[in-house]
Design an enzyme around this catalytic site. Structure first.
Site, mmCIF file in Angstrom:
data_model
loop_
_atom_site.group_PDB
_atom_site.id
_atom_site.type_symbol
_atom_site.label_atom_id
_atom_site.label_comp_id
_atom_site.label_asym_id
_atom_site.label_seq_id
_atom_site.Cartn_x
_atom_site.Cartn_y
_atom_site.Cartn_z
ATOM 1 N N TYR A 202 -42.746 -1.048 -42.742
ATOM 2 C CA TYR A 202 -41.976 -1.680 -43.827
ATOM 3 C C TYR A 202 -42.942 -2.352 -44.781
ATOM 4 O O TYR A 202 -43.927 -2.977 -44.356
ATOM 5 C CB TYR A 202 -41.010 -2.717 -43.252
ATOM 6 C CG TYR A 202 -40.416 -3.647 -44.302
ATOM 7 C CD1 TYR A 202 -39.401 -3.214 -45.154
ATOM 8 C CD2 TYR A 202 -40.888 -4.944 -44.453
ATOM 9 C CE1 TYR A 202 -38.873 -4.041 -46.119
ATOM 10 C CE2 TYR A 202 -40.358 -5.790 -45.418
ATOM 11 C CZ TYR A 202 -39.356 -5.339 -46.252
ATOM 12 O OH TYR A 202 -38.829 -6.173 -47.218
ATOM 13 N N CYS B 26 -43.949 1.200 -36.369
ATOM 14 C CA CYS B 26 -45.066 1.964 -35.801
ATOM 15 C C CYS B 26 -44.714 2.594 -34.460
ATOM 16 O O CYS B 26 -45.599 2.915 -33.655
ATOM 17 C CB CYS B 26 -46.312 1.084 -35.665
ATOM 18 S SG CYS B 26 -46.864 0.435 -37.260
ATOM 19 N N ILE C 284 -51.947 -0.983 -39.937
ATOM 20 C CA ILE C 284 -53.064 -0.197 -40.462
ATOM 21 C C ILE C 284 -52.624 1.262 -40.549
ATOM 22 O O ILE C 284 -52.011 1.791 -39.621
ATOM 23 C CB ILE C 284 -54.293 -0.265 -39.532
ATOM 24 C CG1 ILE C 284 -54.650 -1.704 -39.170
ATOM 25 C CG2 ILE C 284 -55.481 0.478 -40.151
ATOM 26 C CD1 ILE C 284 -55.301 -2.505 -40.229
#
Length: 237
Positions: free
Chosen positions: A79, A184, A154
């Protein structure tokens, strides 16, 4: 690598995600062609879910609530939104050893060094990309595992060995917006921010800390204090 300066660009307000990706792709092409300097670009986006190359349909929990955009970076759903600092890192890794794993580690180190300026201990976890903080103030998971929250994501992509996309650090985003996805692809653990941890950090504070922490973390890739150009406020050009 030469001694060319690396542009440091800070864009105020909210930058549309698709427009940002288009700007990055143009800059990456120019870097690869040798017609533009490398760049580090700091932005904020309107609320958006981005789907990386490993995104799974079942991890989009609330379809339709927030726009979803496919993106070529690695990873799954994440997000972006107001109160989150997104840092797009456009470096020529072809001239810096072509070690992607080491580069991702350097980005994580950059986040960890930045958080340390606010007395926050960020940590990496095997099998969980990003940066995490321990939450002893929260009840452990049902299996007794201590609770940890993610504070930074990341995700990178390479084109002709030039990197783009990068990292995102939560300063004061609307944390409820993360509930619409499995961030993720990691279930069980949560998401936090600097303000959620009780720190009255402003975006400008984080930006200054990011700049101070960059040389130590990114030195293996030739990013030194004297090679960072003075900050330019405006769009990426």
């Amino acid at each position: 690598m030469g001694a060319e300066m690396i542009d440091w660009v800070e864009t105020g307000g909210l930058t549309d995600h698709e427009a940002a990706v288009a700007a990055m792709e143009a800059r990456v092409a120019a870097i690869a062609a040798g017609t533009a300097p490398e760049a580090i670009w700091l932005v904020e986006h309107p609320p958006v879910y981005t789907a990386g190359t490993s995104a799974r349909a079942e991890d989009l929990v609330a379809p339709g609530a927030i726009p979803v955009r496919a993106t070529g970076r690695g990873g799954q759903y994440t997000y972006h939104g107001p109160g989150q600092r997104v840092v797009y890192v456009m470096l020529d890794l072809g001239a810096r050893g072509r070690d992607v794993r080491r580069f991702v580690c350097a980005l994580e180190n950059w986040v960890i060094g930045t958080l340390a300026e606010f007395a926050v201990t960020g940590e990496r976890r095997e099998g969980r990309v990003g940066v995490w903080v321990r939450r002893p103030d929260k009840a452990p998971l049902p299996d007794g595992t201590p609770r940890e929250d993610k504070i930074a994501a990341i995700g990178v992509k390479l084109r002709r060995w030039v990197s783009f996309h990068g990292l995102a650090i939560n300063v004061e985003p609307e944390l409820a917006h993360f509930d619409g996805i499995v961030p993720c692809g990691i279930r069980g653990h949560g998401v936090t921010s600097l303000v959620d941890l009780g720190l009255p950090v402003k975006m400008a504070d984080l930006d200054a800390a990011l700049r101070r922490a960059a040389p130590a973390a990114l030195a293996p890739f030739g990013v030194t204090a004297d090679r960072l150009a003075p900050a330019v406020r405006g769009p990426l050009r």
